[in-house]
Design an enzyme around this catalytic site. Structure first.
Site, PDB file in Angstrom:
ATOM      1  N   LYS B  81      84.032  15.455  15.194  1.00  0.00           N
ATOM      2  CA  LYS B  81      83.316  15.762  13.837  1.00  0.00           C
ATOM      3  C   LYS B  81      83.810  17.162  13.146  1.00  0.00           C
ATOM      4  O   LYS B  81      84.010  18.040  13.879  1.00  0.00           O
ATOM      5  CB  LYS B  81      81.861  15.894  14.178  1.00  0.00           C
ATOM      6  N   SER B 156      73.749  12.848  10.996  1.00  0.00           N
ATOM      7  CA  SER B 156      74.987  13.400  10.342  1.00  0.00           C
ATOM      8  C   SER B 156      76.307  13.036  10.503  1.00  0.00           C
ATOM      9  O   SER B 156      77.443  13.111  10.162  1.00  0.00           O
ATOM     10  CB  SER B 156      74.852  15.182  10.139  1.00  0.00           C
ATOM     11  N   SER B 180      71.544  13.710  14.961  1.00  0.00           N
ATOM     12  CA  SER B 180      72.764  13.670  14.081  1.00  0.00           C
ATOM     13  C   SER B 180      73.731  12.606  15.176  1.00  0.00           C
ATOM     14  O   SER B 180      74.826  12.378  14.473  1.00  0.00           O
ATOM     15  CB  SER B 180      73.304  14.717  13.892  1.00  0.00           C
TER      16      SER B 180
END
Lengths: 102, 486, 472
Positions: B81, B156, B180
């Site tokens: 990420k 996210s 997330s």
């Protein structure tokens, strides 16, 4: 909780974020919703709203400390390269003395 | 399994063995993933480091030839990420603010993965600074859900979850502050872990809300995640909030009977019938297998979001103060004074959702409102105590991961309150510190993935994995793949 | 009558090799932005990790300042924007390392306890340079250097007490070796807050910054007290604000506050667990605390019966007082040792701008010199000359005196002969003296001493000269 435009403006001022008038109006409503929802939660759970909370209760028996030995950071060049404005390895900002004089 | 099946569906263990046995060359394996990433149109990656990944693969192949000892993740490609620092590469946080910023160091988790011979592919998309539940706030555009391109992958860590679901990587790292990792895992039909707070080093994870953030893996199965967890977890001197615990040992298969609690929330009207149906049917299956199943009244799902909002915004407002346009990151083009430099750089560099949260947090931390922040910890403690209570009787606690299957892109982006509510079940774990895993639980009638969250006692990942692996041994949900990946 | 009330906040750097929360070197003279890393630059994703030595030294300081140590203290963030602050917040402490300490100072009315409210650990900021009006430049070498903040209660009454406190505090810090406490290097920074009032209620206070020497602190406090009284006398009101001392104009000026509004949004630092102080840590530090200035002061005055001013000079540098005590131990006279140390040796060092450690004269040298004087082999002036000569060579006194033939002339015959000679050479002066100009006596002594290379015993010269002149 009363939240008005001044609160948003003051927050923006402190947080150093430029906001348009429209943004101020929108954020004011959102912030009000959010705090009210939270206050409802406290009420439902019978929790008082105050700063009386002991963060210090973690039952730690140890402390994570580092030995005082300098290490060599080997990537200063990338730090310099990341800088928007740098001269002779010094970071440059607008004159601060001038602002103080104003 | 042939090689292409192995690459698409294999476990880490199986792929590693194939590589070590010479059935599959590392370069070939890596190339295959690179091609998938390049051919895909779901915008899961912000950056792909093809040359470096191939170079690393060659090195590993050479290491094998020279009879070097292969690491636990030998040759396994992974994605990260884009809010986790990998030295020498950009860490954009999907923000204009950090568009060109290059990390000057490695996150601890990255060092640990690389030490086990894993291969870094590139950086995945996310909501700007991990603030969002859909990847729609990314400066680089929304990631599409691999199951239905008109829908969001969640967020996210949407890019990481979508990358796994579409076969672009074997596993990926995400970060979880309010859900997330688990929410996008559920939306994309993959498995995602948020470990106990203090288990995985946060050093190198760009901070959103320091009290809640945890780095965690997203992957194909609980078995894979457990292996990754055993590698990335443990004390790190650079993160004083990590706990000095013994090295995690991967759990073996078990025949024990579990004491399982599930929340009465699954009968709530807000839960989509598909999700409710699938959870009830798995509970039935567990019952048939002889496990002890009990419904528990848990009253915090409706409270977690407002508390999470107060706490996370407050800390975010401080954590994001460092982006001032002076040392790195976006600097506005025109300014005459220091104040203008600050206000414009931050005003132009941050997107709307980020600005909103910084403003709220700033407001909350002001002396006159500070009680809001402190009181949010009181609720957190209450939630933790309630969960602890549940775990005196039960091994695991089951909730849905989300109320609904993935929503349409643009559907709720303008309704922040509704968007935030998709974190209701997941943010419980962040507030309390407990570990939570989301495992896929099949599909809705519309072919959309469903997720179930399993929560365990703090620092009891062992139990969590044993149970999750057990479910995945008696079901095949985690092997479902979107049509195009098959 | 207005009464001033003063509290002082001191920031002292803590002498560690690496920074408070990262492994960067701490060095005063390094090229700009060379002692920096991801952590002290506040890069995305970094976390602080605490330097054990800084904590231990802070514990030592807290003990030396008689404070109670909190077994658990809590780090907090102080949020504000300034270009020298890399993270947008400074890590400080909400529950301080220690509380309720005191420092004893000497005042005209005897000893006074200056009570200390709290002692906590925090990190320093970078340094700003203002090259011209248009730009400022930042060097982050100092960013993250460990600091100890020591805050007194508002119990100081005037600038004199303030200076006594600061001097004593600085001495303590140097005695326990936690900092050089050099103000010029910014290792020791003082921010007094000052209010005046006619009654017992405390008036509105102002804080003064930018004080780079004790002189400046003294002048600024005095100025600020007078400024406030003048305003109140005119019926005006004091505004609570931060003032800046202007060294050029010798006045305090209003400084624009760092943020316009002081809203620091303090909250517990979530990146650091509470700081746990164990008994072992405390005991270990206790052992390392030497005799502290005030007890040393009292002991010197009592044991050696020396004056207050001299005692103050001696204790200012623990090496100086140790030196003094060693010389007495070796047999030197108290008065002589004190005189040599406080005037001659200090003078030599000041003039040569050298540090005490460069001095080659040992306590043994002083004791030897004293022996020569006692035995009337040399006189005081010669002794002083010798000190100057051997200051940085360390030549043994015996050897020096022999090699330079400095043994005192005590033989009356030869002295008489010289006196006769100089009276012969200066007939006019002799006439004027005999007519009553007594001042010329000194002139004759001087001439005689000069002729004997300063080696004559001055008492004998005086006596003989008087006798001879009286006979005329």
């Amino acid at each position: 909780m009363e939240i008005n435009r001044e609160d948003i403006k003051k927050s923006a001022n402190i947080a150093k974020i430029y906001l348009t008038q429209d943004e101020i109006s929108k954020y004011m409503i959102d912030l009000k919703d959010m705090t009210e929802e939270f206050l409802d939660t406290l009420k439902e759970l019978n929790i008082s709203l105050d700063t009386d909370f002991d963060f210090n209760t973690t039952s730690l028996k140890y402390t994570n400390l580092r030995q005082d030995i300098p290490d060599n950071f080997n990537n200063i060049e990338t730090i310099y390269k990341n800088a928007p404005k740098i001269k002779n390895n010094l970071f440059v900002v607008p004159g601060i003395l001038r602002e103080n004089k104003k | 399994m042939n090689n292409s099946e192995l690459i698409a569906k294999g476990s880490i263990k199986e792929i590693r063995e194939a590589v070590i046995n010479g059935k599959l060359h590392t370069v070939e394996l890596v190339n295959c993933f690179i091609q998938r990433i390049k051919n895909n149109r779901i915008n899961s990656f912000i950056s792909l480091y093809e040359d470096n990944a191939l170079k690393r693969a060659e090195e590993l192949d050479k290491k094998l030839k020279n009879r070097g000892k292969p690491g636990k993740l030998f040759g396994i490609p992974y994605a990260v990420k884009d809010n986790i620092a990998v030295k020498g590469y950009e860490v954009t946080c999907a923000s204009k603010m950090l568009k060109n910023y290059k990390a000057t160091y490695n996150a601890t988790v990255i060092n640990r993965l690389n030490d086990e011979d894993a291969i870094f592919l590139g950086k995945t998309n996310l909501d700007e600074f991990a603030m969002g539940s859909s990847t729609e706030t990314s400066y680089f555009g929304t990631t599409l859900n691999p199951w239905d391109n008109s829908r969001v992958p969640g967020g996210s860590s949407g890019g990481s979850a979508a990358a796994i679901a579409s076969g672009e990587s074997v596993f990926a790292l995400g970060s979880d502050t309010g859900g997330s990792i688990r929410q996008p895992a559920a939306f994309c039909g993959v498995t995602g872990l948020k470990a106990t707070y203090g288990c995985v080093s946060r050093f190198g994870l760009v901070a959103f809300a320091s009290s809640l953030d945890q780095v965690g893996p997203i992957g194909r199965s609980a078995e894979d995640l457990e292996l990754i967890f055993s590698i990335i977890s443990g004390f790190d001197k650079k993160d004083t909030t990590t706990k000095r615990i013994e090295n995690y040992k991967v759990s073996g298969p078990t025949k024990r009977k579990f004491n399982i609690a599930y929340t009465n929330d699954i009968f709530s009207e807000e839960i989509s019938p598909d999700i409710k149906g699938n959870i009830l049917s798995i509970l039935n299956l567990l019952k048939e297998e002889g496990h002890n199943i009990s419904e528990v009244a848990f009253n915090f799902s409706k409270h977690s979001v407002p508390v999470y909002q107060i706490l996370s915004c407050s800390e975010a407002s401080s954590n994001l103060a460092r982006y001032d346009g002076i040392r790195y990151g976006y600097q506005t083009k025109s300014y005459k004074s220091l104040l203008e430099l600050y206000n414009r750089s931050r005003g132009e560099g941050f997107g709307e959702e980020v600005k909103r949260r910084i403003l709220f947090g700033t407001y909350i931390l002001m002396a006159k409102n500070n009680a809001l922040y402190t009181s949010s910890f009181k609720v957190s403690r209450l939630i933790r105590e309630n969960l602890e209570n549940i775990f005196t009787e039960y091994d695991v606690f089951i909730t849905p991961t989300t109320f609904n299957p993935p929503f349409k892109i643009g559907e709720i982006i303008d309704d922040p309150i509704r968007m935030h509510h998709s974190d209701a079940f997941t943010s419980i774990c962040n507030l309390s510190g407990n570990p939570g895993i989301s495992i896929p639980l099949g599909l809705t009638g519309n072919n959309l993935p469903i997720g179930m969250q399993i929560i365990a006692k703090r620092f009891d990942e062992n139990n969590l994995f044993q149970f999750a692996k057990y479910i995945q041994s008696i079901t095949d949900y985690h092997k479902c793949l979107p049509e195009e990946v098959k | 009558m207005y009464k001033a009330t003063i509290g002082i906040e001191v920031h002292s750097q803590i002498k560690t090799r690496s920074k408070m929360f990262c492994g960067c070197k701490v060095e005063f003279l390094s090229a700009p932005n060379t002692n920096i890393c991801s952590i002290c630059m506040g890069e995305p994703g970094v976390l602080p990790y605490t330097n054990e030595k800084a904590i231990l030294l802070a514990i030592r300081a807290a003990l030396a300042l008689n404070a109670q140590i909190n077994k658990k203290s809590v780090f907090a963030r102080k949020n504000y924007y300034y270009p020298d602050l890399t993270k947008g917040y400074q890590i400080t402490q909400s529950v301080p390392l220690a509380e309720n300490g005191y420092v004893v100072i000497n005042t005209e009315n005897g000893e006074k306890k200056i009570t200390i409210h709290r002692i906590h650990i925090e990190e320093d900021t970078g340094k700003l340079f203002h090259t011209n009006d248009k730009v400022s430049m930042i060097d982050f070498n100092r960013s993250g250097v460990p600091l100890l903040e020591i805050v007194t209660d508002p119990v100081i009454e005037n600038e004199k007490e303030a200076i006594s406190y600061l001097k004593r505090l600085r001495q303590i810090i140097r005695y326990i070796d936690i900092s050089g406490a050099d103000m010029e290097k910014g290792q020791f920074r003082c921010e007094p807050n000052i209010s005046v009032s006619k009654d017992n209620r405390r008036g509105i206070k102002t804080e003064v910054k930018n004080l780079n020497s004790l002189k400046a602190v003294e002048k600024a406090i005095k100025y600020e007290i007078e400024r406030q009284i003048t305003i109140l006398e005119k019926g005006g009101k004091i505004i609570q604000q931060t003032m800046l001392w202007d060294e050029k104009e010798q006045v305090t000026k209003t400084m624009r506050s760092k943020e316009g509004i002081a809203e620091y949004r303090y909250f517990k630092e979530p990146d650091l667990i509470p700081l746990i102080i164990t008994n072992e840590m405390i005991n270990e530090q206790k052992e390392l605390i030497p005799e502290l200035p005030q007890s040393k002061f009292n002991r010197l005055v009592k044991e050696y019966n020396i004056g207050i001013n001299e005692a103050e000079i001696l204790i200012d540098n623990p090496r100086l007082s140790n030196y003094f005590e060693k010389s007495i131990e070796k047999g030197c006279g108290i008065k002589e040792s004190l005189g040599w140390i406080t005037t001659d040796i200090m003078g030599i060092l000041n003039k040569s701008e050298k540090k005490f450690s460069y001095l080659k004269i040992t306590p043994q040298h002083l004791a030897d010199l004293y022996k020569y004087i006692e035995n009337k082999i040399i006189n005081m002036n010669i002794a002083k000359n010798i000190l100057h000569e051997i200051a940085f060579t360390g030549e043994p006194v015996d050897k020096y005196i022999k090699s330079k033939n400095l043994i005192q002339i005590t033989d009356t015959k030869s002295i008489e002969k010289i006196i006769d000679e100089i009276l012969e050479e200066n007939p006019t002066e002799v006439k004027r003296y005999l007519k009553g100009n007594n001042k010329l006596f000194g002139f004759f002594v001087g001439q005689a001493m000069k002729k004997m290379g300063g080696k004559a015993n001055p008492t004998i010269v005086n006596k003989l000269l008087k006798d001879i002149l009286n006979r005329r």
